[in-house]
Write a protein that holds these residues in place. Structure first.
Motif, mmCIF file in Angstrom:
data_model
loop_
_atom_site.group_PDB
_atom_site.id
_atom_site.type_symbol
_atom_site.label_atom_id
_atom_site.label_comp_id
_atom_site.label_asym_id
_atom_site.label_seq_id
_atom_site.Cartn_x
_atom_site.Cartn_y
_atom_site.Cartn_z
ATOM 1 N N HIS A 198 -8.408 8.581 -2.727
ATOM 2 C CA HIS A 198 -7.826 7.330 -2.885
ATOM 3 C C HIS A 198 -7.898 7.015 -1.504
ATOM 4 N N TYR A 199 -7.071 7.708 -0.752
ATOM 5 C CA TYR A 199 -6.856 7.027 0.561
ATOM 6 C C TYR A 199 -8.177 7.009 1.499
ATOM 7 N N GLU A 228 1.762 1.897 -3.480
ATOM 8 C CA GLU A 228 0.543 2.285 -4.184
ATOM 9 C C GLU A 228 0.304 3.687 -4.118
ATOM 10 N N ALA A 279 0.393 4.580 5.153
ATOM 11 C CA ALA A 279 0.517 3.016 4.843
ATOM 12 C C ALA A 279 0.441 2.321 6.384
ATOM 13 N N LEU A 329 -2.833 2.452 8.060
ATOM 14 C CA LEU A 329 -4.042 1.490 7.491
ATOM 15 C C LEU A 329 -3.702 0.183 8.418
ATOM 16 N N GLN A 360 0.763 -1.427 -0.012
ATOM 17 C CA GLN A 360 -0.056 -0.051 0.008
ATOM 18 C C GLN A 360 1.001 1.148 0.095
ATOM 19 N N GLN A 416 -10.789 5.969 0.090
ATOM 20 C CA GLN A 416 -11.204 4.299 -0.338
ATOM 21 C C GLN A 416 -10.459 3.384 0.621
ATOM 22 N N MET A 417 -9.149 3.613 0.844
ATOM 23 C CA MET A 417 -8.332 2.747 1.412
ATOM 24 C C MET A 417 -8.540 2.436 3.125
#
Length: 414
Positions: free
Chosen positions: A59-60, A42, A132, A135, A39, A62-63
């Motif tokens: 984008h983050y 990514e 990352a 997450l 990630q 959605q993560m």
């Protein structure tokens, strides 16, 4: 390093590190490390120059949702945040954040090169690694079934770097000040470094303008460049204390229009920093007076009052603040680090997103990203992920200690 800790805080960490579910969550980070690194790779190719974080923010978001965070929100600054709700339904939160932006312009990052166990890409460390890592913290909390007492808020913040002046974090903290009990930022290198004080920073843009003229025919006309030079010379003679650490530098300067011309314009920028808000304010007032003195002295030299004029504007203002190394927030951060087998290395100063909560009286620390890194803020930046999961372990333990863990530990008073 201070080694004396409040007994109740020591007991909290003893209970946390003895709890079966917590142990499982800490072990989870080792298993999850490949996902976290994937990630990180990514995210780094979704470029996010300061003030241009929209795509990475989207984008983050959605993560964060995929990791299990609830009520994920993107605010008008493109901060993105959500919650793991606590069992106590207190409406209070402990914040864990990393910043979305990097110092690089669009087109700098095209891919990630892997070589000798390292990841090479501009921005791979600062602060993509933190995004990352956080997450993985969400996944550990969700998958383990650990239930904090207070809410845990996870955020990616905008505009930390450069002229962003941590304005994303400032906006988030100011809008959530009544809710946030404590804040943890992930930034800076290594597993052991921590920042618990807020070095304030002020930048000014200063411009001198005058009539100019031919270097020979108009001799005697005040020069904008010479006025700037007089100001810079006087600024360089300012006296500042060693403690609290206080610094200044004229960082950029330019002016004039021709080698054989008396300068019509000149401009410089100055950066001033201090670990003390009071000292920083005093230095600022001294500098403001010197800006004007530069023009006045040049005009007086040629007996042309008002010929050269000066204008200036503040282009960055990051508040200073301090916490005692013995305060309970710092004690808790040290205990979390020690619990992971790492000896903490506190730094007396530091200019990170923690400045913003500290400035409004919210306890805060910044913890290092883990792993090894090189070339931060350069195109040669690389990251070595060996042992990096310790960063996530520290974050989890500190979050649970501060928020309280249902049926295991109560949230402490800070």
């Amino acid at each position: 390093m201070t080694t004396a800790f409040d007994k109740d805080l020591e007991l909290i960490f003893q209970k946390l590190t003895s709890d079966r579910q917590v142990k499982q969550a800490l072990d989870f980070f080792k298993q999850d490390a490949p996902n976290t690194i994937a990630q990180q790779k990514e995210l780094v190719v979704i470029e996010a120059p300061t003030f241009q974080e929209k795509q990475r923010s989207l984008h983050y978001a959605q993560m964060l949702k995929a990791a299990g965070l609830q009520d994920v929100t993107i605010d008008e600054k493109f901060n993105v945040y959500g919650k793991i709700y606590g069992s106590g339904k207190t409406g209070k939160s402990v914040l864990l954040e990393g910043h979305l932006d990097t110092v690089f312009s669009f087109g700098t990052v095209t891919d990630v090169i892997e070589k000798d166990g390292k990841l090479y890409a501009p921005g791979i460390c600062d602060d993509t690694r933190a995004l990352a890592a956080n997450l993985s913290v969400i996944r550990a909390l969700v998958n383990s079934g650990l239930r904090p007492h207070h809410d845990i808020m996870i955020a990616g913040t905008a505009a930390e770097e450069g002229l962003g002046a941590m304005s994303g974090m400032k906006y988030l903290v100011n809008n959530k000040a009544e809710e946030i009990l404590a804040a943890i930022s992930i930034d800076g290198p290594s597993n052991d470094v921590m920042y618990f004080n807020a070095t304030g920073m002020i930048n000014y843009d200063v411009t001198y303008t005058g009539p100019g003229g031919h270097a020979y025919l108009a001799f005697g006309t005040p020069s904008a460049v010479q006025a700037m030079g007089r100001a810079i010379a006087a600024l360089s003679d300012m006296q500042v204390p060693e403690t609290p650490k206080t610094t200044f530098t004229v960082s950029l300067a330019n002016g004039g229009q021709a080698i054989h011309g008396i300068a019509q314009s000149a401009n410089f920028k100055i950066n001033m920093r201090s670990d003390s808000a009071e000292v920083l304010a005093q230095m600022e007032q001294q500098a403001l007076a010197i800006f004007q003195q530069g023009a006045d002295a040049e005009n007086a030299r040629w007996q042309k009052p008002g010929a050269v004029k000066v204008t200036f504007s503040k282009i960055m203002d990051v508040p200073a603040g301090s916490q005692s190394e013995n305060c309970r927030m710092v004690q808790a951060a040290k205990l979390a680090t020690l619990a992971c087998g790492i000896t903490p290395q506190p730094r007396l100063g530091g200019c990170t997103n923690s400045n913003m909560p500290i400035a409004v009286g919210i306890p805060a620390v910044t913890l290092g990203r883990g792993g090894a890194e090189y070339g931060t803020h350069t195109v040669d930046e690389w990251f070595d992920p060996a042992g990096v999961y310790v960063c996530e372990q520290k974050s989890l333990l500190l979050l649970l200690a501060l928020a309280g863990l249902t049926d295991v530990t109560a949230a402490p008073q800070l």
